[in-house]
Design a protein around this motif. Sequence first.
Motif, PDB file in Angstrom:
ATOM      1  N   SER A  93       0.833  -1.204   0.000  1.00 28.64           N
ATOM      2  CA  SER A  93       0.000   0.000   0.000  1.00 28.64           C
ATOM      3  C   SER A  93       0.864   1.248   0.000  1.00 28.64           C
ATOM      4  CB  SER A  93      -0.938   0.020   1.208  1.00 28.64           C
ATOM      5  OG  SER A  93      -0.219   0.014   2.416  1.00 28.64           O
ATOM      6  N   VAL A  94       0.261   2.327  -0.455  1.00 30.37           N
ATOM      7  CA  VAL A  94       0.852   3.664  -0.415  1.00 30.37           C
ATOM      8  C   VAL A  94      -0.201   4.600   0.134  1.00 30.37           C
ATOM      9  CG1 VAL A  94       1.747   5.589  -1.789  1.00 30.37           C
ATOM     10  CG2 VAL A  94       2.421   3.244  -2.363  1.00 30.37           C
ATOM     11  N   ARG A 121      -1.286  -4.836   8.853  1.00 26.87           N
ATOM     12  CA  ARG A 121      -1.458  -4.218  10.167  1.00 26.87           C
ATOM     13  C   ARG A 121      -2.224  -2.898  10.050  1.00 26.87           C
ATOM     14  NH1 ARG A 121       1.443  -4.112  15.097  1.00 26.87           N
ATOM     15  NH2 ARG A 121      -0.088  -3.404  16.628  1.00 26.87           N
ATOM     16  N   VAL A 122      -1.844  -2.079   9.110  1.00 25.33           N
ATOM     17  CA  VAL A 122      -2.481  -0.772   8.959  1.00 25.33           C
ATOM     18  C   VAL A 122      -3.971  -0.915   8.656  1.00 25.33           C
ATOM     19  CG1 VAL A 122      -2.585   1.295   7.496  1.00 25.33           C
ATOM     20  CG2 VAL A 122      -0.379   0.440   8.283  1.00 25.33           C
ATOM     21  N   LEU A 123      -4.329  -1.892   7.841  1.00 24.97           N
ATOM     22  CA  LEU A 123      -5.726  -2.055   7.453  1.00 24.97           C
ATOM     23  C   LEU A 123      -6.625  -2.475   8.609  1.00 24.97           C
ATOM     24  CD1 LEU A 123      -5.306  -3.826   3.994  1.00 24.97           C
ATOM     25  CD2 LEU A 123      -5.966  -1.453   4.407  1.00 24.97           C
ATOM     26  N   TRP A 173       6.949  15.088   6.974  1.00 24.68           N
ATOM     27  CA  TRP A 173       6.530  13.750   6.533  1.00 24.68           C
ATOM     28  C   TRP A 173       5.064  13.734   6.094  1.00 24.68           C
ATOM     29  CZ3 TRP A 173       2.412  11.964   9.233  1.00 24.68           C
ATOM     30  CH2 TRP A 173       2.163  12.579  10.480  1.00 24.68           C
ATOM     31  N   TRP A 174       4.229  14.635   6.657  1.00 21.74           N
ATOM     32  CA  TRP A 174       2.799  14.647   6.376  1.00 21.74           C
ATOM     33  C   TRP A 174       2.487  15.149   4.969  1.00 21.74           C
ATOM     34  CZ3 TRP A 174       5.400  17.769   9.754  1.00 21.74           C
ATOM     35  CH2 TRP A 174       5.443  19.132   9.469  1.00 21.74           C
ATOM     36  N   ARG A 175       3.502  15.512   4.230  1.00 21.77           N
ATOM     37  CA  ARG A 175       3.291  15.894   2.824  1.00 21.77           C
ATOM     38  C   ARG A 175       3.786  14.817   1.861  1.00 21.77           C
ATOM     39  NH1 ARG A 175       5.997  21.835   3.705  1.00 21.77           N
ATOM     40  NH2 ARG A 175       4.394  22.687   5.085  1.00 21.77           N
ATOM     41  N   ARG A 176       4.402  13.776   2.380  1.00 22.46           N
ATOM     42  CA  ARG A 176       5.048  12.781   1.527  1.00 22.46           C
ATOM     43  C   ARG A 176       4.195  11.523   1.362  1.00 22.46           C
ATOM     44  NH1 ARG A 176      10.064  14.308   4.700  1.00 22.46           N
ATOM     45  NH2 ARG A 176       9.743  12.466   6.018  1.00 22.46           N
ATOM     46  N   PRO A 177       4.346  10.813   0.231  1.00 28.32           N
ATOM     47  CA  PRO A 177       3.749   9.484   0.130  1.00 28.32           C
ATOM     48  C   PRO A 177       4.412   8.544   1.140  1.00 28.32           C
ATOM     49  CG  PRO A 177       4.386  10.315  -2.034  1.00 28.32           C
ATOM     50  CD  PRO A 177       4.999  11.230  -1.023  1.00 28.32           C
ATOM     51  N   LEU A 178       3.613   7.696   1.771  1.00 30.17           N
ATOM     52  CA  LEU A 178       4.098   6.734   2.754  1.00 30.17           C
ATOM     53  C   LEU A 178       3.909   5.332   2.189  1.00 30.17           C
ATOM     54  CD1 LEU A 178       2.341   8.279   5.908  1.00 30.17           C
ATOM     55  CD2 LEU A 178       4.668   8.757   5.077  1.00 30.17           C
ATOM     56  N   ARG A 179       4.982   4.561   2.122  1.00 31.60           N
ATOM     57  CA  ARG A 179       4.929   3.215   1.553  1.00 31.60           C
ATOM     58  C   ARG A 179       4.886   2.171   2.660  1.00 31.60           C
ATOM     59  NH1 ARG A 179       7.750   3.180  -3.947  1.00 31.60           N
ATOM     60  NH2 ARG A 179       8.335   5.338  -4.368  1.00 31.60           N
ATOM     61  N   PHE A 180       4.028   1.159   2.473  1.00 33.73           N
ATOM     62  CA  PHE A 180       3.894   0.071   3.423  1.00 33.73           C
ATOM     63  C   PHE A 180       4.055  -1.270   2.695  1.00 33.73           C
ATOM     64  CE2 PHE A 180       1.419   3.619   5.051  1.00 33.73           C
ATOM     65  CZ  PHE A 180       1.755   3.672   6.386  1.00 33.73           C
ATOM     66  N   GLU A 181       4.943  -2.105   3.200  1.00 38.21           N
ATOM     67  CA  GLU A 181       5.140  -3.439   2.635  1.00 38.21           C
ATOM     68  C   GLU A 181       4.002  -4.364   3.083  1.00 38.21           C
ATOM     69  OE1 GLU A 181       7.324  -4.281   0.320  1.00 38.21           O
ATOM     70  OE2 GLU A 181       7.880  -2.166   0.291  1.00 38.21           O
ATOM     71  N   PRO A 182       3.951  -5.601   2.590  1.00 40.18           N
ATOM     72  CA  PRO A 182       2.783  -6.456   2.850  1.00 40.18           C
ATOM     73  C   PRO A 182       2.417  -6.636   4.323  1.00 40.18           C
ATOM     74  CG  PRO A 182       4.045  -7.365   1.047  1.00 40.18           C
ATOM     75  CD  PRO A 182       4.843  -6.207   1.572  1.00 40.18           C
TER      76      PRO A 182
END
Length: 242
Positions: free
Chosen positions: A3-4, A227-229, A213-222
């Motif tokens: 996810s991004v 966890r985020v979801l 950081w709140w202006r940048r795209p954040l990348r999440f691995e599988p």
Amino acid sequence: MRSVAINVAANTNEPGVRGPLFSDGSFEYVPIPEAEPTHTDATVPTYADLDLTTDVPEDYRSHPVHLDPEFAAYPGCDRYTYGDPNGVKAAPILDLAAGDYLLFYATLATDGDRPDWAPPEWGAFLIGQFRLARDPLTGEQYRELPADAEARAAFANNAHVKRDPFDARVLVHGDPDASGLYDTAVPLSDSSTGSQANAVVTALSADSGKGPWWRRPLRFEPDATDRVLTLDPADAARLSGR
């Protein structure tokens, strides 16, 4: 499944206010103003058409809005689409594939009654998601689609398709069964201050949490995406040890 997360929605630059976070953790999604010309036959709502509780500056009440991302249940929307002309955002989105997630976060005002996990004044919060129904399209791929292509019809109401000229470098279509605005915002900011990232950013994403950081795209691995979801606001706060 990766996810991004990307920054969207109103802020203190455009249109001069942020959407509010409410005491129960719910929020109001306020889009940014439309900054480019649109096709003469395109239907583009104004801030007044959205019937917002947010006190949008009077100069913007009759201004068209840039409804992007498009959430099907939101006024003026009928699908889940997103487009972006900015290469910094488009590049990580184009790395995604069907079944991956595009997450949306916004800076929200927290100057009213706020939950104990929210920072004072403002903070960054996850507000919604798309599960990609198909691989993202580049702008060039969209332009090459036949007029009767199913994919072209899916993006008919997207804000960048309504612009004259079309300007998106990437277009994303969300699966309606796994896309939408959240009922409750999930904090990315630490509860002490909006500019301080919490562990959702520093421990789960590939971002350092340093600088804006709140202006940048954040990348999440599988594993991090899984966890985020499943995070609720309290989970996110506990990740930060609070």
